[in-house]
Write a protein that holds these residues in place. Structure first.
Motif, PDB file in Angstrom:
ATOM      1  N   LYS A  86       6.841  49.000   7.997  1.00  0.00           N
ATOM      2  CA  LYS A  86       7.834  47.932   7.860  1.00  0.00           C
ATOM      3  C   LYS A  86       7.140  46.584   8.083  1.00  0.00           C
ATOM      4  CE  LYS A  86      11.901  46.260   7.378  1.00  0.00           C
ATOM      5  NZ  LYS A  86      12.632  46.470   6.132  1.00  0.00           N
ATOM      6  N   ILE A  87       6.352  46.558   9.136  1.00  0.00           N
ATOM      7  CA  ILE A  87       5.626  45.332   9.468  1.00  0.00           C
ATOM      8  C   ILE A  87       4.148  45.671   9.563  1.00  0.00           C
ATOM      9  CG2 ILE A  87       5.257  43.554  11.239  1.00  0.00           C
ATOM     10  CD1 ILE A  87       8.201  44.107  12.123  1.00  0.00           C
ATOM     11  N   GLU A  88       3.331  44.846   8.925  1.00  0.00           N
ATOM     12  CA  GLU A  88       1.899  45.055   9.029  1.00  0.00           C
ATOM     13  C   GLU A  88       1.246  43.744   9.414  1.00  0.00           C
ATOM     14  OE1 GLU A  88       0.112  46.597   5.525  1.00  0.00           O
ATOM     15  OE2 GLU A  88      -1.840  46.838   6.495  1.00  0.00           O
ATOM     16  N   VAL A  89       0.351  43.811  10.385  1.00  0.00           N
ATOM     17  CA  VAL A  89      -0.316  42.615  10.891  1.00  0.00           C
ATOM     18  C   VAL A  89      -1.790  42.771  10.579  1.00  0.00           C
ATOM     19  CG1 VAL A  89      -0.902  41.321  12.973  1.00  0.00           C
ATOM     20  CG2 VAL A  89       1.375  42.316  12.734  1.00  0.00           C
ATOM     21  N   SER A  90      -2.377  41.766   9.917  1.00  0.00           N
ATOM     22  CA  SER A  90      -3.755  41.917   9.460  1.00  0.00           C
ATOM     23  C   SER A  90      -4.598  40.689   9.809  1.00  0.00           C
ATOM     24  CB  SER A  90      -3.741  42.140   7.949  1.00  0.00           C
ATOM     25  OG  SER A  90      -5.064  42.163   7.469  1.00  0.00           O
ATOM     26  N   GLY A  91      -5.519  40.895  10.736  1.00  0.00           N
ATOM     27  CA  GLY A  91      -6.457  39.822  11.098  1.00  0.00           C
ATOM     28  C   GLY A  91      -5.790  38.587  11.659  1.00  0.00           C
ATOM     29  N   LEU A  92      -4.685  38.787  12.381  1.00  0.00           N
ATOM     30  CA  LEU A  92      -3.877  37.658  12.822  1.00  0.00           C
ATOM     31  C   LEU A  92      -4.562  36.881  13.945  1.00  0.00           C
ATOM     32  CD1 LEU A  92      -1.048  36.688  11.929  1.00  0.00           C
ATOM     33  CD2 LEU A  92      -0.173  37.705  14.019  1.00  0.00           C
ATOM     34  N   VAL A 140      -5.829  40.310  15.273  1.00  0.00           N
ATOM     35  CA  VAL A 140      -4.932  41.406  15.643  1.00  0.00           C
ATOM     36  C   VAL A 140      -4.570  42.200  14.392  1.00  0.00           C
ATOM     37  CG1 VAL A 140      -2.682  42.013  16.599  1.00  0.00           C
ATOM     38  CG2 VAL A 140      -3.977  40.110  17.567  1.00  0.00           C
ATOM     39  N   TYR A 141      -4.737  43.521  14.470  1.00  0.00           N
ATOM     40  CA  TYR A 141      -4.358  44.420  13.386  1.00  0.00           C
ATOM     41  C   TYR A 141      -3.332  45.398  13.927  1.00  0.00           C
ATOM     42  CZ  TYR A 141      -8.463  42.637  10.981  1.00  0.00           C
ATOM     43  OH  TYR A 141      -9.359  41.816  10.391  1.00  0.00           O
ATOM     44  N   ALA A 142      -2.241  45.595  13.190  1.00  0.00           N
ATOM     45  CA  ALA A 142      -1.246  46.553  13.664  1.00  0.00           C
ATOM     46  C   ALA A 142      -0.345  46.962  12.507  1.00  0.00           C
ATOM     47  CB  ALA A 142      -0.402  45.937  14.780  1.00  0.00           C
ATOM     48  N   GLY A 143       0.213  48.151  12.627  1.00  0.00           N
ATOM     49  CA  GLY A 143       1.188  48.583  11.648  1.00  0.00           C
ATOM     50  C   GLY A 143       2.395  49.152  12.372  1.00  0.00           C
ATOM     51  N   MET A 144       3.579  48.658  12.033  1.00  0.00           N
ATOM     52  CA  MET A 144       4.793  49.157  12.660  1.00  0.00           C
ATOM     53  C   MET A 144       5.570  49.949  11.612  1.00  0.00           C
ATOM     54  SD  MET A 144       3.830  46.119  14.045  1.00  0.00           S
ATOM     55  CE  MET A 144       3.481  45.414  15.662  1.00  0.00           C
ATOM     56  N   PRO A 145       5.606  51.282  11.764  1.00  0.00           N
ATOM     57  CA  PRO A 145       6.254  52.112  10.757  1.00  0.00           C
ATOM     58  C   PRO A 145       7.761  51.910  10.717  1.00  0.00           C
ATOM     59  CG  PRO A 145       4.860  53.417  12.226  1.00  0.00           C
ATOM     60  CD  PRO A 145       5.010  52.075  12.839  1.00  0.00           C
ATOM     61  N   GLU A 146       8.295  51.996   9.515  1.00  0.00           N
ATOM     62  CA  GLU A 146       9.732  51.857   9.277  1.00  0.00           C
ATOM     63  C   GLU A 146      10.520  52.829  10.144  1.00  0.00           C
ATOM     64  OE1 GLU A 146      11.122  50.847   5.543  1.00  0.00           O
ATOM     65  OE2 GLU A 146      12.875  50.448   6.791  1.00  0.00           O
ATOM     66  N   GLY A 147      11.531  52.318  10.820  1.00  0.00           N
ATOM     67  CA  GLY A 147      12.438  53.171  11.572  1.00  0.00           C
ATOM     68  C   GLY A 147      11.896  53.680  12.896  1.00  0.00           C
ATOM     69  N   GLU A 148      10.727  53.203  13.311  1.00  0.00           N
ATOM     70  CA  GLU A 148      10.169  53.679  14.589  1.00  0.00           C
ATOM     71  C   GLU A 148      10.133  52.557  15.621  1.00  0.00           C
ATOM     72  OE1 GLU A 148       6.606  55.948  14.355  1.00  0.00           O
ATOM     73  OE2 GLU A 148       7.334  57.163  12.699  1.00  0.00           O
ATOM     74  N   ILE A 149      10.017  52.980  16.870  1.00  0.00           N
ATOM     75  CA  ILE A 149       9.885  52.005  17.954  1.00  0.00           C
ATOM     76  C   ILE A 149       8.422  51.931  18.344  1.00  0.00           C
ATOM     77  CG2 ILE A 149      10.518  51.392  20.306  1.00  0.00           C
ATOM     78  CD1 ILE A 149      13.073  52.980  19.956  1.00  0.00           C
ATOM     79  N   THR A 150       7.801  50.782  18.118  1.00  0.00           N
ATOM     80  CA  THR A 150       6.415  50.587  18.517  1.00  0.00           C
ATOM     81  C   THR A 150       6.402  49.772  19.808  1.00  0.00           C
ATOM     82  OG1 THR A 150       5.729  50.541  16.210  1.00  0.00           O
ATOM     83  CG2 THR A 150       4.171  49.664  17.833  1.00  0.00           C
ATOM     84  N   ALA A 151       5.785  50.313  20.839  1.00  0.00           N
ATOM     85  CA  ALA A 151       5.656  49.567  22.093  1.00  0.00           C
ATOM     86  C   ALA A 151       4.327  48.830  22.078  1.00  0.00           C
ATOM     87  CB  ALA A 151       5.718  50.508  23.286  1.00  0.00           C
ATOM     88  N   GLU A 190      -2.590  37.533   8.197  1.00  0.00           N
ATOM     89  CA  GLU A 190      -1.305  37.687   7.524  1.00  0.00           C
ATOM     90  C   GLU A 190      -0.392  38.651   8.277  1.00  0.00           C
ATOM     91  OE1 GLU A 190      -0.017  36.277   4.931  1.00  0.00           O
ATOM     92  OE2 GLU A 190      -1.706  35.386   3.851  1.00  0.00           O
ATOM     93  N   VAL A 191       0.909  38.405   8.125  1.00  0.00           N
ATOM     94  CA  VAL A 191       1.907  39.387   8.551  1.00  0.00           C
ATOM     95  C   VAL A 191       2.658  39.791   7.286  1.00  0.00           C
ATOM     96  CG1 VAL A 191       3.985  39.785   9.916  1.00  0.00           C
ATOM     97  CG2 VAL A 191       2.159  38.332  10.826  1.00  0.00           C
ATOM     98  N   TYR A 192       2.799  41.092   7.095  1.00  0.00           N
ATOM     99  CA  TYR A 192       3.534  41.563   5.919  1.00  0.00           C
ATOM    100  C   TYR A 192       4.844  42.208   6.364  1.00  0.00           C
ATOM    101  CZ  TYR A 192      -1.039  41.096   3.726  1.00  0.00           C
ATOM    102  OH  TYR A 192      -2.230  40.611   3.288  1.00  0.00           O
ATOM    103  N   LEU A 193       5.903  41.881   5.639  1.00  0.00           N
ATOM    104  CA  LEU A 193       7.187  42.545   5.855  1.00  0.00           C
ATOM    105  C   LEU A 193       7.499  43.310   4.582  1.00  0.00           C
ATOM    106  CD1 LEU A 193       9.713  42.832   7.710  1.00  0.00           C
ATOM    107  CD2 LEU A 193      10.667  40.846   6.521  1.00  0.00           C
ATOM    108  N   ASP A 194       7.597  44.612   4.681  1.00  0.00           N
ATOM    109  CA  ASP A 194       7.753  45.458   3.486  1.00  0.00           C
ATOM    110  C   ASP A 194       6.666  45.153   2.460  1.00  0.00           C
ATOM    111  OD1 ASP A 194       9.960  46.851   4.366  1.00  0.00           O
ATOM    112  OD2 ASP A 194      11.371  45.346   3.606  1.00  0.00           O
ATOM    113  N   GLY A 195       5.458  44.893   2.923  1.00  0.00           N
ATOM    114  CA  GLY A 195       4.345  44.654   2.012  1.00  0.00           C
ATOM    115  C   GLY A 195       4.250  43.242   1.466  1.00  0.00           C
ATOM    116  N   GLU A 196       5.242  42.401   1.819  1.00  0.00           N
ATOM    117  CA  GLU A 196       5.243  41.039   1.294  1.00  0.00           C
ATOM    118  C   GLU A 196       4.736  40.087   2.382  1.00  0.00           C
ATOM    119  OE1 GLU A 196       8.532  38.051  -0.783  1.00  0.00           O
ATOM    120  OE2 GLU A 196       9.168  39.868   0.242  1.00  0.00           O
ATOM    121  N   PRO A 197       3.775  39.196   2.053  1.00  0.00           N
ATOM    122  CA  PRO A 197       3.287  38.284   3.086  1.00  0.00           C
ATOM    123  C   PRO A 197       4.406  37.356   3.561  1.00  0.00           C
ATOM    124  CG  PRO A 197       2.301  37.758   0.947  1.00  0.00           C
ATOM    125  CD  PRO A 197       3.080  39.020   0.771  1.00  0.00           C
TER     126      PRO A 197
END
Lengths: 258, 236
Positions: free
Chosen positions: B5-11, B24-35, B61-68
């Motif tokens: 759902k949310i992807e963080v790349s080189g922030l 900062v690199y991170a991926g938050m999967p759709e429908g899940e709780i990321t702590a 970049e931060v991507y929401l549904d793949g969109e920057p």
């Protein structure tokens, strides 16, 4: 120099200032230096402006009047900007607000022929408009600055809910404008009962017809209400933007950005 | 694991000389709780604020549904990605107004009583003054006002740190419940590992402005995450 003698006798009232200084020292308000500067500056500035006004009244030249009023606006903006240090673009904001307030109110008085277009009226009235607008500008700017810093959490919570900068800062603007306008509104309400306005007192002491003094005082009060409102609202509208980016983000260090 | 759902790349995010986030690199999967966990000063809150652009990242970049998200209107982005803060700052003279604040700004229809019900509060509270509620109730109102915008994801910045034990448990249950019922993607900053174990699907570790690693909850709380857990415990 009988004139100077008169001015010097005014210095006897310094005894009262001494009381203020003593109070400041006793309560550790740390204001005595400020009071001292204020006393010296007001004396020098008033004495100087006395001679300048005397000179300009002699000229009866409206161009010179405009230049003098313009200078007063710039000086007021400078003073206000110093008071609101670390508000970005404080000088331009104050200059626009005070300038527009002065032009609008004096312009109206002249257009409606409420006062004649002479230096004798325009300089003192302009001075009052500019001085009061300056206070309103300083109050509004410092209040917004302090409240934005203090209520960061609320402002950010509003932004996070999709509010624009303007919407997020609206309650702060409202308080700032109220704070700037209420003293004058209250002074206007109670005028004649609790305190007699300085200009009117001056005219009556100087031997003017009390009714003429009242007429002029009413003009002055309404003019001040109008100009102070204009100045405060303009300052509010112009200065809040300085605390936000165009993307509706609160600036991290509002005082560092210019 | 579903799509991100949310992807963080080189922030990255810097204030003057200070680099608060670096790569900062991170991926938050759709429908899940990321702590998001890590020692204080690791940049956890800053990461959340960069995701919904309450601050402007200086790089990456931060991507929401793949969109920057840079290509989105920040106001629109914040309506799609809601946020709940440590301290509930509620607006308006009544709980109802507080719940509807954001929805009214965007002209959205919302039913305050239904929203209060969703966060486990009695509809009769709608008329109360927000300040008359307990802090735990106020925090639930602040979740309700975020839900009023029907967000696709919710960022929660240590939402229980100002609450007592009972209120904390209520908010934790609420978070799990909303996640289960609405399938809401959530990013939850926490400094409490037992809390993370109770609510998170995934764990992301940050330190000194960098992302250090990501685990499923099972891995993080098994031998695989042992070092990470020791690291956090040592620094807390």
């Amino acid at each position: 120099m009988a004139g100077l003698q008169t001015v010097l006798s005014a210095l006897l009232t310094l005894g009262l200032v001494a009381v203020a200084v003593a109070l400041s020292l006793y309560e550790r308000l740390d204001l005595e230096k400020d009071i001292g500067v204020a006393v010296v500056r007001s004396f020098v500035q008033l004495a100087a402006i006395g001679y300048v006004i005397d000179f300009i009244f002699g000229l009866e030249n409206l161009g010179a009047v405009a230049v003098l009023l313009g200078g007063m606006v710039l000086f007021a903006a400078w003073t206000s900007a110093r008071r609101a240090a670390d508000v970005p673009r404080a000088f331009s904001v104050a200059a626009v607000a005070v300038g527009v307030a002065a032009v609008a109110t004096l312009g109206l008085l002249l257009t409606l022929r409420i006062v004649p277009p002479t230096a004798r009226y325009l300089i003192p009235l302009g001075g009052m408009v500019i001085g009061n607008s300056m206070n309103a500008a300083s109050l509004t700017m410092t209040r917004i600055r302090d409240d934005v810093a203090e209520q960061r959490l609320k402002v950010e919570a509003a932004l996070a809910l999709g509010a624009t900068s303007r919407q997020a800062v609206a309650p702060i603007l409202r308080t700032a404008l109220q704070r700037a306008l209420i003293p004058l509104i209250d002074a206007t309400k109670t005028t004649g009962i609790i305190f007699l306005p300085g200009a009117m007192v001056g005219m009556i002491i100087a031997g003017a017809d009390p009714l003429e003094a009242v007429r002029l005082q009413i003009v002055v009060l309404y003019m001040l209400l109008g100009s102070v409102s204009i100045a405060a609202i303009l300052v509010g509208t112009l200065s809040y933007r300085s605390f936000f980016t165009p993307r509706h983000q609160l600036r991290t260090m509002p005082q560092n950005k210019s | 694991m579903g799509s991100l759902k949310i992807e963080v790349s080189g922030l990255g995010y810097a204030v003057g000389e200070a680099e608060i986030l670096k790569a900062v690199y991170a991926g938050m999967p759709e429908g899940e709780i990321t702590a998001v966990v890590g020692p204080s000063g690791a940049g956890k809150s800053t990461l959340l604020r960069a995701i919904n652009r309450l601050i402007e990242p200086s790089s990456g970049e931060v991507y929401l549904d793949g969109e920057p998200t840079r290509s989105l209107d920040p106001l629109e982005l914040r309506r799609r990605v809601g946020m709940v803060f440590q301290i509930p700052a509620l607006f308006g003279g009544s709980v109802e107004e507080a719940v509807l604040y954001g929805a009214r700004l965007s002209g959205k229809d919302a039913d305050p009583r239904r929203l209060l019900g969703m966060v486990g509060l009695d509809a009769s509270l709608a008329e109360r003054e927000p300040g008359s509620l307990s802090v735990g109730q106020q925090q639930r109102v602040s979740v309700a006002r975020a839900l009023a915008l029907e967000p696709e994801a919710l960022l929660l910045d240590e939402p229980t740190s100002a609450l007592d034990e009972a209120a904390r448990r209520h908010v934790e249950e609420l978070v799990r419940d909303l996640n289960a019922r609405l399938g809401l993607t959530m990013v939850f900053v926490s400094h409490d590992l037992s809390q993370v174990e109770r609510i998170a699907d995934r764990v992301m570790l940050m330190a000194e402005g960098k992302s250090v690693g990501e685990w499923s909850r099972e891995d993080f709380f098994s031998a695989a995450g042992e070092r990470a857990r020791r690291f956090i415990a040592g620094r807390l």
